[in-house]
Design a protein around this motif. Sequence first.
Motif, PDB file in Angstrom:
ATOM      1  N   ARG A 232      32.518  46.689  48.041  1.00  0.00           N
ATOM      2  CA  ARG A 232      33.057  46.418  46.720  1.00  0.00           C
ATOM      3  C   ARG A 232      33.990  45.220  46.829  1.00  0.00           C
ATOM      4  O   ARG A 232      34.759  45.109  47.784  1.00  0.00           O
ATOM      5  N   CYS A 233      33.917  44.306  45.871  1.00  0.00           N
ATOM      6  CA  CYS A 233      34.685  43.056  45.941  1.00  0.00           C
ATOM      7  C   CYS A 233      35.624  42.929  44.753  1.00  0.00           C
ATOM      8  O   CYS A 233      35.285  43.327  43.632  1.00  0.00           O
ATOM      9  N   LYS A 234      36.796  42.358  45.005  1.00  0.00           N
ATOM     10  CA  LYS A 234      37.767  42.071  43.946  1.00  0.00           C
ATOM     11  C   LYS A 234      38.257  40.640  44.124  1.00  0.00           C
ATOM     12  O   LYS A 234      38.761  40.285  45.189  1.00  0.00           O
ATOM     13  N   ASP A 235      38.093  39.839  43.089  1.00  0.00           N
ATOM     14  CA  ASP A 235      38.524  38.441  43.140  1.00  0.00           C
ATOM     15  C   ASP A 235      39.950  38.347  42.601  1.00  0.00           C
ATOM     16  O   ASP A 235      40.192  38.626  41.424  1.00  0.00           O
ATOM     17  N   VAL A 236      40.882  37.947  43.459  1.00  0.00           N
ATOM     18  CA  VAL A 236      42.285  37.855  43.061  1.00  0.00           C
ATOM     19  C   VAL A 236      42.486  36.738  42.036  1.00  0.00           C
ATOM     20  O   VAL A 236      43.395  36.797  41.210  1.00  0.00           O
ATOM     21  N   MET A 237      41.631  35.710  42.061  1.00  0.00           N
ATOM     22  CA  MET A 237      41.746  34.654  41.070  1.00  0.00           C
ATOM     23  C   MET A 237      41.492  35.203  39.669  1.00  0.00           C
ATOM     24  O   MET A 237      42.183  34.826  38.715  1.00  0.00           O
ATOM     25  N   ALA A 238      40.523  36.096  39.533  1.00  0.00           N
ATOM     26  CA  ALA A 238      40.252  36.707  38.231  1.00  0.00           C
ATOM     27  C   ALA A 238      41.446  37.543  37.777  1.00  0.00           C
ATOM     28  O   ALA A 238      41.804  37.547  36.591  1.00  0.00           O
ATOM     29  N   LEU A 239      42.083  38.234  38.721  1.00  0.00           N
ATOM     30  CA  LEU A 239      43.269  39.021  38.392  1.00  0.00           C
ATOM     31  C   LEU A 239      44.408  38.108  37.943  1.00  0.00           C
ATOM     32  O   LEU A 239      45.126  38.415  36.981  1.00  0.00           O
ATOM     33  N   ALA A 240      44.585  36.981  38.623  1.00  0.00           N
ATOM     34  CA  ALA A 240      45.638  36.027  38.258  1.00  0.00           C
ATOM     35  C   ALA A 240      45.410  35.488  36.855  1.00  0.00           C
ATOM     36  O   ALA A 240      46.358  35.312  36.080  1.00  0.00           O
ATOM     37  N   ARG A 241      44.156  35.220  36.503  1.00  0.00           N
ATOM     38  CA  ARG A 241      43.857  34.702  35.162  1.00  0.00           C
ATOM     39  C   ARG A 241      44.217  35.717  34.084  1.00  0.00           C
ATOM     40  O   ARG A 241      44.608  35.346  32.974  1.00  0.00           O
ATOM     41  N   ARG A 242      44.067  37.008  34.402  1.00  0.00           N
ATOM     42  CA  ARG A 242      44.421  38.034  33.430  1.00  0.00           C
ATOM     43  C   ARG A 242      45.927  38.259  33.356  1.00  0.00           C
ATOM     44  O   ARG A 242      46.462  38.589  32.298  1.00  0.00           O
ATOM     45  N   LYS A 243      46.612  38.077  34.469  1.00  0.00           N
ATOM     46  CA  LYS A 243      48.027  38.453  34.539  1.00  0.00           C
ATOM     47  C   LYS A 243      48.980  37.311  34.196  1.00  0.00           C
ATOM     48  O   LYS A 243      50.065  37.555  33.665  1.00  0.00           O
ATOM     49  N   LEU A 244      48.612  36.084  34.543  1.00  0.00           N
ATOM     50  CA  LEU A 244      49.545  34.966  34.435  1.00  0.00           C
ATOM     51  C   LEU A 244      49.158  34.036  33.302  1.00  0.00           C
ATOM     52  O   LEU A 244      48.000  33.673  33.159  1.00  0.00           O
ATOM     53  N   ARG A 245      50.144  33.615  32.541  1.00  0.00           N
ATOM     54  CA  ARG A 245      49.920  32.662  31.451  1.00  0.00           C
ATOM     55  C   ARG A 245      50.823  31.437  31.580  1.00  0.00           C
ATOM     56  O   ARG A 245      50.693  30.501  30.809  1.00  0.00           O
ATOM     57  N   LYS A 282      52.200  40.870  44.424  1.00  0.00           N
ATOM     58  CA  LYS A 282      53.066  40.394  43.345  1.00  0.00           C
ATOM     59  C   LYS A 282      52.332  40.452  41.995  1.00  0.00           C
ATOM     60  O   LYS A 282      52.959  40.751  40.967  1.00  0.00           O
ATOM     61  N   LEU A 283      51.053  40.182  41.983  1.00  0.00           N
ATOM     62  CA  LEU A 283      50.295  40.269  40.742  1.00  0.00           C
ATOM     63  C   LEU A 283      50.236  41.705  40.238  1.00  0.00           C
ATOM     64  O   LEU A 283      50.309  41.959  39.027  1.00  0.00           O
ATOM     65  N   LYS A 284      50.098  42.662  41.148  1.00  0.00           N
ATOM     66  CA  LYS A 284      50.058  44.062  40.731  1.00  0.00           C
ATOM     67  C   LYS A 284      51.397  44.492  40.139  1.00  0.00           C
ATOM     68  O   LYS A 284      51.449  45.343  39.254  1.00  0.00           O
ATOM     69  N   ARG A 285      52.484  43.908  40.643  1.00  0.00           N
ATOM     70  CA  ARG A 285      53.815  44.254  40.133  1.00  0.00           C
ATOM     71  C   ARG A 285      54.135  43.523  38.835  1.00  0.00           C
ATOM     72  O   ARG A 285      55.057  43.897  38.113  1.00  0.00           O
ATOM     73  N   ASN A 286      53.388  42.469  38.531  1.00  0.00           N
ATOM     74  CA  ASN A 286      53.708  41.608  37.388  1.00  0.00           C
ATOM     75  C   ASN A 286      53.497  42.340  36.066  1.00  0.00           C
ATOM     76  O   ASN A 286      52.415  42.862  35.817  1.00  0.00           O
TER      77      ASN A 286
END
Length: 286
Positions: A232-245, A282-286
């Motif tokens: 199973r794969c998780k792209d952190v870049m996709a997570l950053a796009r959802r979390k950071l503006r 840090k993204l998970k905590r954001n």
Amino acid sequence: MTDCPSRLRGDLSKWMCEINTGVYIGQVSSRVRDLLWERVCKHIKNGRATMVYSTNNEQRLSFRTHHCAWEPVDFDGITLMRRPTAFAQQSDDTLKPGFSNAAKYRLAEKTRSAPSADSRDDYTVIDLETTGLQPSSDEILELGAVRVRGGKVQDTFSRLVITQTPVPKEILSLTGILSESLQVDSIPLATALQEFLAFIGHDTLLGYNLAFDMRFLSVACSRFGMAQPTNRCKDVMALARRKLRDVPNYKMETLIRHFSLGDACPHRALQDALLLHEIYVKLKRN
């Protein structure tokens, strides 16, 4: 979109054509797209929005959602829209008639206690350094991985790889890898790949623009007749796009500076994987 305010509708129609109620289509630059999406999320309040746009990945498109039950998830480098489970969509009061309160309670407890793949703290972060961008013609130069258990780094993996052709000077300059190190410390790709696959096992894999790394791994495994990873794969870049503006772009080195983890991306497989783990936390905590 739903519940689109009139002032936002004007911003959108300036750049796009409204082909149906709340449906806009048009060709815009990534900068304009990001600015429009920022305004959508800011002004739509309780409304819902979904954006589909072309991008340079394997499937040639990606998604963004705001206030939607459906959400984009990365699956082996492909972005899919995951709908919520039926139980998550309805409250206890809307369960099928005939369920006793005890049955509802047991179902709720089972759902709450079941481990969620997205919230697990056990995974392996991977990163590859390559001699170029094309898996069909370029080669893997370095493999790095960080095994995480309970959110903490448990073990690391790093291997330099013997390449069939000379490494371009710009790649040596970018990574800081010395020619002497390649001659002394590098090992054949087949050996490095076998050790790498054994290290990652069946863990969930985290990476940055992970589809890029997985394509190189796929080609390498095919070359040596090895079973391709089905993790199973998780792209952190996709997570950053959802979390950071509030970042100018979503390059890894930008996030490194954003989170005060350093001034630049080392472009070494293990060091990048370690930094990526910190970014993910840090993204998970954001």
